[in-house]
Enzyme design. Structure first.
Site, short mmCIF file in Angstrom:
data_model
loop_
_atom_site.label_atom_id
_atom_site.label_comp_id
_atom_site.label_asym_id
_atom_site.label_seq_id
_atom_site.Cartn_x
_atom_site.Cartn_y
_atom_site.Cartn_z
N HIS A 159 -58.07 103.74 13.85
CA HIS A 159 -57.87 105.20 13.92
C HIS A 159 -59.19 105.90 14.25
CE1 HIS A 159 -55.50 108.88 12.57
NE2 HIS A 159 -56.69 109.33 12.91
N HIS A 161 -60.90 109.11 17.17
CA HIS A 161 -60.64 110.12 18.20
C HIS A 161 -61.78 110.05 19.21
CE1 HIS A 161 -57.41 112.37 15.95
NE2 HIS A 161 -57.92 111.63 15.00
N GLN A 191 -52.56 117.48 18.93
CA GLN A 191 -53.43 118.13 17.93
C GLN A 191 -52.90 119.49 17.47
OE1 GLN A 191 -57.40 117.35 17.25
NE2 GLN A 191 -56.52 118.44 15.51
N HIS A 212 -50.18 111.39 12.52
CA HIS A 212 -51.01 112.06 11.50
C HIS A 212 -50.01 112.71 10.54
CE1 HIS A 212 -54.35 111.50 14.23
NE2 HIS A 212 -55.18 112.13 13.42
N GLU A 256 -51.65 115.26 6.31
CA GLU A 256 -53.11 115.29 6.13
C GLU A 256 -53.49 116.64 5.52
OE1 GLU A 256 -55.51 114.84 9.66
OE2 GLU A 256 -57.30 114.34 8.50
N ASP A 292 -61.94 107.39 11.98
CA ASP A 292 -61.45 108.73 12.35
C ASP A 292 -62.43 109.46 13.27
OD1 ASP A 292 -59.57 110.71 12.48
OD2 ASP A 292 -59.69 111.33 10.39
#
Ligand code: FE2
Length: 411
Positions: free
Chosen positions: A56, A58, A151, A209, A212, A308
């Protein structure tokens, strides 16, 4: 090329691994330590393991912290503001350059399999197009899975559904989601149904996701798990973060675990990111803001750790070293008991490979790819205690990376 004097997890004594080009040809016990031939690699009694996995990250946001301004409070919300400023400057080339720089950092720490989330709430899909090229151009270094990650939401963002569909057509491997961020609970639920349909139709994996947030009422995990159960897709589905579970009532969580177990879904926790970003609405006592990693693990479900962020508006640190995440995660999740320590590498190797559905493309077995690491310690516990490193990374039977450990002189 062969590897001698190797210690293998779960097996007694020393072993020799023979590599035949890009495949593992043989694995055999050695009666004792042997001298290495000129073209052999000597593991010197240390662990040999399959490559570390980054499940995981980005890559489209990494290495942007401070551009144009730093996140001074360190909060998620200021991070979103700073990212909005940086996102306006993102270009195709900029995304490719930063992603490749970050991949080099991962490779230098023994990672060969990566799942990256890429923001597709952009009418041009520039970052996604860039990452599809990066996936091809870095094949000799890593296997890259691309998640179409909305996102700013699927239902709450203009043309969100069409952008997700387009991202899959353009070559994303995994369908993502962000149900807790959608404007309403109903939109969160419908986004999960939409993304599961999209994945099922296209034979894609799923990584959402999910919850969170410290909000104990954020309960999209049950929706995702039930959709996975009904469709029989659980092993292909991952719930990332699920940090609200750290705030759920125990009675609810006990019922939830029954569903999670039968759904067979996977979990990713990003402990450094979550301890940093969550708990921000608390005074004291402050919640840790992580999912129930130890409890998920002890219930026999699959859970792994990811980084992350690396140097982005949400998290200013990171150097590609997933062992740093493992050490932090074991502390934060109350997993420093000796039994947990002695199998701790599962959380960045085998468990992560299962999350990524790597199957027979991963693992130290005859006939599988000759992808492996020589570590700097003989067992999991010593790797953590000594803050060890991957010293050699072998990919397709060739040395990809060598690290020389630091040496100390006195006097
Ligand atoms: Fe993430």
């Amino acid at each position: 090329m062969n590897i001698v004097n190797a210690r293998l997890r779960g097996r007694e004594g020393l072993h020799r691994l023979d590599l035949d080009g890009p495949r593992i040809a043989a694995i055999a016990p050695q009666p004792g330590s042997v001298a290495a031939a000129a073209d052999d690699l000597d593991a010197a009694g240390n662990l040999v393991v399959p490559p570390f996995v980054e499940p995981h990250i980005h890559l489209d946001a990494t290495l942007t912290a401070g551009e144009p301004a730093w996140n001074m409070s360190g909060t998620l919300f200021e991070g979103i503001e700073r990212w909005a400023e940086r996102k306006a400057l993102v270009t195709f080339d900029d995304t490719k350059t930063r992603a490749k720089k970050t991949i080099d950092m991962l490779v230098d720490h023994g990672i060969q399999h990566v799942r990256t989330h890429v923001d597709v709430t952009d009418p041009t899909l520039a970052a996604l197009r860039a990452m599809v090229e990066v996936r091809e151009e870095t094949r000799q270094l890593i296997d890259l899975q691309i998640v179409a990650f909305p996102q700013e939401g699927i239902e709450s963002y203009a043309n969100g559904r069409a952008l997700m569909e387009q991202a899959i057509e353009l070559g994303a491997d995994v369908v993502g989601g962000i149900p807790h961020f959608e404007n309403t609970r109903d939109q969160g639920v419908s986004s999960i149904k939409f993304l599961m349909d999209l994945a099922e139709r296209n034979g894609c994996l799923v990584d959402v996701h999910c919850d969170e947030t410290d909000d104990p009422q954020s309960r999209f995990l049950e929706v995702l798990a039930e959709e996975a159960r009904v469709r029989g897709m659980g092993e292909r589905v991952t719930a990332s973060h699920t940090v609200a579970m750290g705030s759920y009532d125990n009675a609810y969580c006990s019922k939830l675990f029954r569903l999670l177990k039968i759904s067979k879904i996977n979990f990713v926790s990003c402990p450094t990111e979550s301890i940093h970003l969550q708990g921000r609405f608390d005074t004291y006592p402050k919640r840790r803001g992580l999912t129930r990693v130890a409890e998920i693990d002890r219930a026999g479900m699959n859970v792994c750790f990811g980084q992350d962020s690396i140097v982005d508006p949400w998290y200013p640190l990171g150097n590609g070293n997933i062992l740093r995440i493992l050490e932090a995660g074991l502390h934060i999740c109350h997993m420093l008991g000796y039994a947990d320590l002695q199998r701790s590498l599962d959380l960045i190797t085998d468990n992560s490979a299962r999350t990524l559905n790597l199957g027979e493309r991963y693992g130290l077995e005859v006939g599988r790819p000759a992808n492996l690491l020589i570590l700097s310690a003989p067992d999991d516990y010593e790797m953590i205690r000594t803050q060890g490193h991957a010293l050699v990374s072998v990919r397709h039977g060739e040395v990809l990376m060598r690290r020389t450990p630091a040496s100390v002189q006195r006097g």
